[in-house]
Scaffold this motif. Structure first.
Motif, PDB file in Angstrom:
ATOM      1  N   ALA A 148       0.850  -1.034   0.060  1.00 40.02           N
ATOM      2  CA  ALA A 148       0.155   0.004   0.079  1.00 40.02           C
ATOM      3  C   ALA A 148       0.882   1.166  -0.058  1.00 40.02           C
ATOM      4  O   ALA A 148       0.539   2.383  -0.875  1.00 40.02           O
ATOM      5  CB  ALA A 148      -0.990   0.252   1.387  1.00 40.02           C
ATOM      6  N   ALA A 149       1.971   1.288   0.759  1.00 37.33           N
ATOM      7  CA  ALA A 149       2.845   2.082   0.886  1.00 37.33           C
ATOM      8  C   ALA A 149       3.566   2.581  -0.633  1.00 37.33           C
ATOM      9  O   ALA A 149       3.602   3.789  -1.374  1.00 37.33           O
ATOM     10  CB  ALA A 149       4.094   2.047   1.611  1.00 37.33           C
ATOM     11  N   ARG A 150       3.935   1.563  -1.281  1.00 44.08           N
ATOM     12  CA  ARG A 150       4.518   1.625  -2.693  1.00 44.08           C
ATOM     13  C   ARG A 150       3.349   2.438  -3.637  1.00 44.08           C
ATOM     14  O   ARG A 150       3.857   3.237  -4.518  1.00 44.08           O
ATOM     15  CB  ARG A 150       4.959   0.375  -3.103  1.00 44.08           C
ATOM     16  CG  ARG A 150       5.137   0.263  -4.511  1.00 44.08           C
ATOM     17  CD  ARG A 150       6.623   0.490  -4.975  1.00 44.08           C
ATOM     18  NE  ARG A 150       7.064   0.527  -6.446  1.00 44.08           N
ATOM     19  CZ  ARG A 150       7.276  -0.362  -6.896  1.00 44.08           C
ATOM     20  NH1 ARG A 150       7.360  -1.436  -6.520  1.00 44.08           N
ATOM     21  NH2 ARG A 150       7.548   0.045  -8.426  1.00 44.08           N
ATOM     22  N   LEU A 151       2.161   1.777  -3.368  1.00 45.58           N
ATOM     23  CA  LEU A 151       0.950   2.418  -4.273  1.00 45.58           C
ATOM     24  C   LEU A 151       0.959   3.952  -3.809  1.00 45.58           C
ATOM     25  O   LEU A 151       0.736   4.973  -4.889  1.00 45.58           O
ATOM     26  CB  LEU A 151      -0.270   1.764  -4.048  1.00 45.58           C
ATOM     27  CG  LEU A 151      -1.365   2.033  -4.869  1.00 45.58           C
ATOM     28  CD1 LEU A 151      -1.136   1.432  -6.094  1.00 45.58           C
ATOM     29  CD2 LEU A 151      -2.547   1.395  -4.300  1.00 45.58           C
ATOM     30  N   MET A 152       1.124   4.271  -2.663  1.00 52.25           N
ATOM     31  CA  MET A 152       1.018   5.839  -2.311  1.00 52.25           C
ATOM     32  C   MET A 152       2.088   6.670  -2.966  1.00 52.25           C
ATOM     33  O   MET A 152       1.861   7.596  -3.599  1.00 52.25           O
ATOM     34  CB  MET A 152       1.037   5.637  -0.878  1.00 52.25           C
ATOM     35  CG  MET A 152       0.813   7.229  -0.266  1.00 52.25           C
ATOM     36  SD  MET A 152      -0.884   7.631  -0.269  1.00 52.25           S
ATOM     37  CE  MET A 152      -0.988   9.273  -1.074  1.00 52.25           C
ATOM     38  N   ARG A 153       3.438   6.026  -2.997  1.00 51.44           N
ATOM     39  CA  ARG A 153       4.439   6.687  -3.497  1.00 51.44           C
ATOM     40  C   ARG A 153       4.305   6.764  -4.924  1.00 51.44           C
ATOM     41  O   ARG A 153       4.566   7.910  -5.379  1.00 51.44           O
ATOM     42  CB  ARG A 153       5.848   5.919  -3.203  1.00 51.44           C
ATOM     43  CG  ARG A 153       6.097   5.777  -1.889  1.00 51.44           C
ATOM     44  CD  ARG A 153       7.442   5.221  -1.646  1.00 51.44           C
ATOM     45  NE  ARG A 153       7.880   4.172  -2.186  1.00 51.44           N
ATOM     46  CZ  ARG A 153       7.866   2.903  -1.764  1.00 51.44           C
ATOM     47  NH1 ARG A 153       7.225   2.924  -0.347  1.00 51.44           N
ATOM     48  NH2 ARG A 153       8.354   1.794  -2.071  1.00 51.44           N
ATOM     49  N   LEU A 154       3.841   5.985  -5.789  1.00 51.23           N
ATOM     50  CA  LEU A 154       3.698   5.805  -7.226  1.00 51.23           C
ATOM     51  C   LEU A 154       2.567   6.987  -7.419  1.00 51.23           C
ATOM     52  O   LEU A 154       2.622   7.786  -8.560  1.00 51.23           O
ATOM     53  CB  LEU A 154       3.281   4.589  -7.573  1.00 51.23           C
ATOM     54  CG  LEU A 154       2.865   4.475  -9.248  1.00 51.23           C
ATOM     55  CD1 LEU A 154       4.050   4.961 -10.116  1.00 51.23           C
ATOM     56  CD2 LEU A 154       2.561   3.142  -9.465  1.00 51.23           C
TER      57      LEU A 154
END
Length: 864
Positions: free
Chosen positions: A444-450
């Protein structure tokens, strides 16, 4: 050769028997037509809007699967534009009425209808809990309530720009269609409801079923012009050249009934029709008319000559071979058009032959005038020029896929695209798939960064992601706009979102795949082929964590909100993220102690502490230490207020754990606040927006969180219609060329095998090749190119020329030229439709048929 003669004799014997018993044949033919009329309505229609894309292309297959998983192709969009001021009461009443009435038609295929009148909003209740309530709980009737609604919309980033335009003067209604229903019927129902209720609101419709309906409606509205022009252009050359009205009517009637027989065969064989394959109806009627005209000219008894029947069989085989190409529209067209050639043979024997036998015999069928030939040099130059023009035009052609290229700016579809460009930032969407468990904070954090990086590159007009919803919810729960690093906290967010339909287009129910929707601006100079690369750069950058990631994200957020950053000052601040001064730590400790005291003194506390208890609590917190949770539990258990409640011993442990968790969260929050203030003071000029502060504060919290995940296991792939256009347009064009080549070659080979006439047929095959490339060249040089509506009509000339070319007597040639030129001229009537795809269809049909007459005429004059 004897076998071919034997086949011809058998065929002639059958034909003679039919002509002799023509009344019986006509009865059988009439029964066949009646059966066809009964069966035709049962033909299944495949409304798949992606049928023209190459099915075996891995990127197309991925996109097809992605859009079906997320139901992207099941969404219809209705735009409603205010004629006056924004958020007008009367308009909102109509918008609510439209939304509610659409939602009432679930049994008719409308699974969901969503607008700002029924979209949910997250608010904190009086008891401190979060509640999902309607963004617009009632229609504003006063200026005060209207202002409150305006503020609520402006502060909701999930609504502004998607459900309502940035200027608040255009609304979006999203309709999800049941995939089991015919989307064209649902679209018609939606439009009827909107038109009935919209009042002064200007309605705009977007989605493949709407586009198809717009084309059909525009053509229907212009039929009053198209039909007379079509009939005039059709009959004028036939009447002028043939003059015998009975002959004309027999040929046209037989050709028209061939289409009915074709529909009957489709119904019997259960072959489905598609939008592109429907062009086979034109192919059937044109080939039937030309074949019957030539057949009557060569055999005045009425029956089709054997060599024409052989060519029809060869055309059927060649068309069926086209169905092996890896493009669905060619597969469907090849199959149904092959059945059409068989229908022509059937109707030729049972309808045309008996009817033609009633006609009077006419002039000598053997007369042929000599033609003046070009010199060898002129012939050679002419051939080279024609081939050069054909090849240059063909090789520079394009297969148009983007609706903005297919339609005109001023037609209904063009105006619809223009509306979404003006009000919602464009109609083209990149779809970025991310597969992995989103119950894991790392993913979920990677999705937020992207999502941050896509938003912040300043190129996409809008970015929608489930991570934004999660971060927004987390802010409501814990005060920080970020993905929590704790699995349990993330699970609580997902639990709150359970059953929420609004997140369905961005996250599958299993929470194992997300889709980021990045909108491409309608007015941009960046070519469509570049956008996937832009997104992939953001995907690569989103792998970074720590300070490098924080730098990129803060720069992206600043760019999104229009704040100029001093990058050297930003680097200095980020370099000091891990450091801490004693004064700052003491200040945070005072705040934390006060927060703990406030909590225990509030109604939410499990007991009422005395001032002595609170002092003891403060001393323990100030003392700190690695085992502060145990020290707090002992202190709480010893408090008089706690003892009076007679709680079990583990209650003190639970309360201590809650307080410790809150301390950690507060430490993170206060440190993030300090860094934000430092950034605003040293690296940003001017006032910052509240949205900027919220987002950057969350980034700093991620950098400070010692539990922030650094490794994810996501599989990310950039897809979407704009991403596949540059990958498949060349492939589609090449398959269309290949289909034309296959028709040129296979019709010739099978004709030779069945009927002989090798030299003549080989000569026509060369002419067919020249006709094909010249037709493609015309499409390019005229600017029409190829689109999915007219692509299959490019395959008409290489079939038709086998019936307009080759050796035949003067009477047969005159008949054939009359009907071929008639349909060539009649195709021009479609130019009056005012709809570019239909105009392309008519133009290509006309030039293709004209070339099937011109090329044989030129070839007869060549001297080589």
């Amino acid at each position: 050769m004897s076998e071919k003669k034997a086949l011809e004799q058998i065929w002639d014997g059958i034909s003679d028997a039919i002509v002799k018993r023509r009344n019986i044949a006509l009865v059988i033919g009439a029964a066949l037509v009646a059966l066809s009329l009964a069966v035709a309505p049962t033909i299944p229609f495949n409304a798949d809007v992606t049928e023209y894309l190459p099915s075996q292309n891995a990127d197309v297959e991925f996109w097809n699967d992605l859009t079906h998983r997320f139901g992207a192709l099941d969404l219809l969009m209705i735009g409603l534009e205010e004629p006056g001021r924004e958020l007008d009461t009367e308009s909102l009443i109509r918008l609510a009425r439209i939304t509610d009435e659409l939602a009432e038609h679930k049994s008719d295929g409308i699974l969901m209808a969503r607008s700002i009148t029924n979209v949910s909003n997250i608010k904190e209740g009086e008891d401190g809990t979060l509640n999902a309530s309607l963004l617009m709980q009632s229609i504003p009737r006063t200026e005060e309530s209207r202002a409150e609604l305006m503020q609520s919309i402006l502060s909701n980033t999930q609504v502004k720009g998607s459900m309502i335009s940035d200027d608040l003067k255009a609304y979006m209604v999203l309709v999800r269609v049941d995939e089991r229903k015919d989307s064209r019927d649902v679209a018609a129902l939606v439009k009827s409801i909107v038109e009935k209720e919209r009042g002064n609101l200007k309605a705009t419709y977007f989605g493949a079923p709407f586009i198809a309906g717009m084309i059909t409606n525009n053509v229907y509205l212009r039929l009053i012009y198209i039909v007379p022009i079509f009939l005039l252009l059709l009959f004028a050359p036939i009447l002028f050249i043939v003059r015998d009205i009975k002959t004309i009517m027999v040929i046209l009637l037989s050709a028209g009934l061939s289409v009915l027989v074709w529909l009957g065969l489709l119904g019997i064989t259960r072959a489905d029709l598609t939008a592109s394959a429907s062009n086979a109806a034109l192919v059937v009627v044109v080939i039937a008319a030309i074949a019957f005209a030539r057949g009557y000219g060569e055999n005045r008894k009425g029956a089709l000559p054997f060599h024409i029947t052989a060519k029809l069989l060869a055309a059927a085989a060649a068309l069926f071979s086209v169905s092996i190409l890896p493009v669905p529209y060619l597969q469907h067209f090849g199959t149904v058009a092959a059945i059409g050639m068989l229908a022509i043979i059937l109707s030729g024997q049972l309808i045309f032959a008996p009817l033609a036998s009633f006609l009077k015999t006419g002039e000598d069928t053997n007369s042929e005038k000599d033609v003046q030939r070009f010199s060898p040099r002129t012939s050679a130059v002419l051939i080279v020029v024609l081939i050069a023009v054909g090849l240059i035009g063909t090789l520079s052609g394009r297969f148009l896929i983007n609706p903005k290229e297919i339609f005109m700016d001023g037609d209904e579809v063009g105006l619809s695209l223009n509306f979404f460009d003006r009000k919602f930032g464009g109609s083209d969407i990149l779809q970025i798939s991310a597969k992995g468990s989103f119950r894991e904070p790392a993913n979920a954090a990677r999705l937020m960064r992207l999502s941050d990086l896509l938003e912040g590159n300043g190129l996409f007009s809008d970015v929608r992601s489930a991570s934004q919803v999660l971060a927004f919810l987390n802010e409501q729960f814990s005060g920080m706009y970020r993905i929590p690093s704790d699995s349990e906290a993330l699970g609580n967010l997902w639990f709150f979102m359970e059953g929420n339909e609004d997140i369905r287009p961005l996250m599958l129910d299993g929470r194992d795949e997300a889709m980021i929707a990045a909108r491409i601006p309608g007015l941009t100079e960046i070519p469509i082929s570049r956008w996937a690369g832009i997104a992939e750069e953001a995907v690569e950058a989103s792998k970074l964590t720590g300070v490098k990631s924080g730098r990129l994200r803060i720069k992206a957020i600043a760019k999104k909100y229009g704040h100029k950053l001093d990058e050297s000052a930003l680097d200095s601040i980020l370099a000091d993220v891990g450091t801490d001064s004693n004064a700052a730590a003491e200040a945070r400790e005072i705040k934390i102690v006060q927060s703990a005291r406030s909590y225990l003194s509030s109604p939410s506390s499990p007991f009422t502490p005395t001032e002595e208890d609170l002092t003891l609590l403060s001393d323990v917190i100030e003392a700190g230490g690695a085992d502060i949770e145990t020290a707090l539990a002992k202190s709480i258990a010893a408090m008089n207020g706690f003892k009076e409640m007679d709680y079990p011993p583990e209650m003190a442990d639970d309360l201590a754990r809650t307080l410790t968790t809150n301390f950690e969260a507060l430490q993170l929050e206060y440190k993030a606040d300090e860094l934000l203030e430092k950034l605003k003071r040293k690296a940003v000029s001017g006032e910052t927006s509240a949205a900027f502060d919220t987002r950057v504060r969350g980034v700093f919290a991620d950098l400070l969180d010692k539990n922030y995940p650094t490794q994810d296991n996501l599989e990310i792939k950039v897809s979407g219609f704009p991403a596949i256009i540059p990958l498949v347009d060349g492939q589609l064009l090449h398959n269309n060329w290949l289909a034309a080549i296959m028709l040129c070659v296979i019709v010739a080979l099978i004709s030779i095998v069945i009927a002989g006439q090798a030299k003549q047929t080989f000569s026509v095959a060369l002419q067919a090749a020249l006709v094909s490339i010249l037709t493609f060249a015309f499409g390019t040089l005229s600017g029409a190119h190829i689109d999915s509506a007219c692509a299959t009509i490019y395959l008409l000339p290489p079939i038709a020329i086998y019936f307009t070319g080759g050796s035949m007597n003067a009477f047969a040639r005159r008949n054939t030229q009359a009907f071929a030129s008639a349909f060539a001229l009649a195709g021009l009537a479609l130019l009056a439709s005012g709809v570019l795809p239909v105009m392309r269809l008519g133009g290509i049909m006309s030039i293709g048929l004209a070339l099937t007459l011109a090329v044989p005429a030129i070839s007869r004059r060549l001297s080589l």
